[in-house]
Design a protein around this motif. Structure first.
Motif, PDB file in Angstrom:
ATOM      1  N   ALA A  75      24.273 -40.312  10.308  1.00  0.00           N
ATOM      2  CA  ALA A  75      24.280 -41.171  11.387  1.00  0.00           C
ATOM      3  C   ALA A  75      24.753 -42.468  10.990  1.00  0.00           C
ATOM      4  O   ALA A  75      25.694 -43.075  11.229  1.00  0.00           O
ATOM      5  CB  ALA A  75      23.166 -41.268  12.350  1.00  0.00           C
ATOM      6  N   ALA A  76      23.997 -42.232   9.368  1.00  0.00           N
ATOM      7  CA  ALA A  76      24.529 -44.288   9.103  1.00  0.00           C
ATOM      8  C   ALA A  76      25.987 -44.219   8.291  1.00  0.00           C
ATOM      9  O   ALA A  76      26.038 -44.649   8.741  1.00  0.00           O
ATOM     10  CB  ALA A  76      23.470 -44.260   7.919  1.00  0.00           C
ATOM     11  N   ILE A  77      26.625 -43.040   7.595  1.00  0.00           N
ATOM     12  CA  ILE A  77      27.949 -43.286   7.415  1.00  0.00           C
ATOM     13  C   ILE A  77      28.553 -43.147   8.523  1.00  0.00           C
ATOM     14  O   ILE A  77      29.489 -44.200   8.781  1.00  0.00           O
ATOM     15  CB  ILE A  77      28.791 -41.888   6.142  1.00  0.00           C
ATOM     16  N   ARG A  78      28.202 -42.628   9.836  1.00  0.00           N
ATOM     17  CA  ARG A  78      29.025 -43.248  10.990  1.00  0.00           C
ATOM     18  C   ARG A  78      28.694 -44.845  11.492  1.00  0.00           C
ATOM     19  O   ARG A  78      30.213 -44.800  12.007  1.00  0.00           O
ATOM     20  CB  ARG A  78      28.946 -41.933  12.277  1.00  0.00           C
ATOM     21  N   GLY A  79      27.938 -45.340  11.649  1.00  0.00           N
ATOM     22  CA  GLY A  79      27.806 -46.491  11.661  1.00  0.00           C
ATOM     23  C   GLY A  79      28.609 -47.337  10.843  1.00  0.00           C
ATOM     24  O   GLY A  79      28.709 -48.096  11.751  1.00  0.00           O
ATOM     25  N   LYS A  86      32.620 -49.607  11.780  1.00  0.00           N
ATOM     26  CA  LYS A  86      32.354 -50.708  12.097  1.00  0.00           C
ATOM     27  C   LYS A  86      33.490 -51.599  10.785  1.00  0.00           C
ATOM     28  O   LYS A  86      34.000 -52.340  10.545  1.00  0.00           O
ATOM     29  CB  LYS A  86      30.966 -51.391  11.458  1.00  0.00           C
ATOM     30  N   GLU A  87      33.270 -49.937   9.611  1.00  0.00           N
ATOM     31  CA  GLU A  87      34.187 -50.750   8.533  1.00  0.00           C
ATOM     32  C   GLU A  87      35.390 -49.917   7.816  1.00  0.00           C
ATOM     33  O   GLU A  87      35.521 -50.500   6.752  1.00  0.00           O
ATOM     34  CB  GLU A  87      32.736 -50.939   7.333  1.00  0.00           C
ATOM     35  N   PHE A  88      35.579 -48.912   8.206  1.00  0.00           N
ATOM     36  CA  PHE A  88      36.726 -48.192   7.161  1.00  0.00           C
ATOM     37  C   PHE A  88      37.363 -46.879   8.725  1.00  0.00           C
ATOM     38  O   PHE A  88      37.975 -47.908   9.151  1.00  0.00           O
ATOM     39  CB  PHE A  88      35.259 -46.753   6.621  1.00  0.00           C
ATOM     40  N   ILE A  89      36.648 -46.372   9.053  1.00  0.00           N
ATOM     41  CA  ILE A  89      37.264 -45.399  10.271  1.00  0.00           C
ATOM     42  C   ILE A  89      37.948 -46.002  11.286  1.00  0.00           C
ATOM     43  O   ILE A  89      38.842 -47.005  11.933  1.00  0.00           O
ATOM     44  CB  ILE A  89      37.257 -43.965  10.281  1.00  0.00           C
ATOM     45  N   GLY A  90      36.941 -46.871  11.853  1.00  0.00           N
ATOM     46  CA  GLY A  90      36.539 -47.879  12.753  1.00  0.00           C
ATOM     47  C   GLY A  90      37.700 -48.858  12.775  1.00  0.00           C
ATOM     48  O   GLY A  90      38.637 -49.028  14.160  1.00  0.00           O
ATOM     49  N   VAL A  91      38.335 -49.384  11.679  1.00  0.00           N
ATOM     50  CA  VAL A  91      38.994 -51.150  11.785  1.00  0.00           C
ATOM     51  C   VAL A  91      40.130 -50.003  10.943  1.00  0.00           C
ATOM     52  O   VAL A  91      41.684 -50.977  10.485  1.00  0.00           O
ATOM     53  CB  VAL A  91      38.790 -51.272  10.599  1.00  0.00           C
ATOM     54  N   ARG A  92      40.655 -48.740  11.330  1.00  0.00           N
ATOM     55  CA  ARG A  92      41.786 -48.067  11.099  1.00  0.00           C
ATOM     56  C   ARG A  92      42.662 -48.199   9.359  1.00  0.00           C
ATOM     57  O   ARG A  92      43.640 -48.546   9.609  1.00  0.00           O
ATOM     58  CB  ARG A  92      43.118 -48.495  11.886  1.00  0.00           C
ATOM     59  N   VAL A  93      41.695 -47.810   8.775  1.00  0.00           N
ATOM     60  CA  VAL A  93      41.651 -47.813   7.108  1.00  0.00           C
ATOM     61  C   VAL A  93      42.979 -46.624   7.049  1.00  0.00           C
ATOM     62  O   VAL A  93      43.080 -45.744   7.610  1.00  0.00           O
ATOM     63  CB  VAL A  93      40.560 -47.748   6.412  1.00  0.00           C
TER      64      VAL A  93
END
Length: 108
Positions: free
Chosen positions: A46-50, A54-61
């Protein structure tokens, strides 16, 4: 796909990040695995997903692996990071236990 030889769990994490696949990325970690992003530690799925949203996969790394080295029981992957967040060179130190990542530490 990277031309460098990586442990299967690390290759899975890198490929999942590049594919934008959060489920496969999380699946590369041990149940109590963690991400240490410059001292900010995110433990468990859950923490890694959060963090990732916001900072990794969610910003299309995107990660283009530029080097790999072994440092004791840790595999350090150097990569050129792209996407809509941080862009530039970075090192990711992966500690792998059995077939899963116990720690991914972003080191520079």
């Amino acid at each position: 796909m990277t031309p460098f030889t990586l442990p299967p769990a690390v290759l899975r994490a890198v490929d999942a990040a590049n594919a934008g696949d959060i489920e496969d990325f999380l699946g590369s970690f041990a149940e109590d695995g963690a991400v240490d992003d410059w001292g900010r530690v995110f433990r468990g799925p859950a923490a890694i997903r959060g963090w990732s949203d916001k900072e990794f996969i969610g910003v299309r790394v995107s990660l283009t692996v530029t080097g790999v080295r072994q440092n004791g029981d840790t595999v350090v992957v150097s990569a050129m990071v792209g996407g809509d967040g941080f862009n530039g060179p970075s090192d990711f130190a992966f500690t792998v236990e059995a077939d899963r990542i116990s720690l991914m530490r972003i080191t520079g």
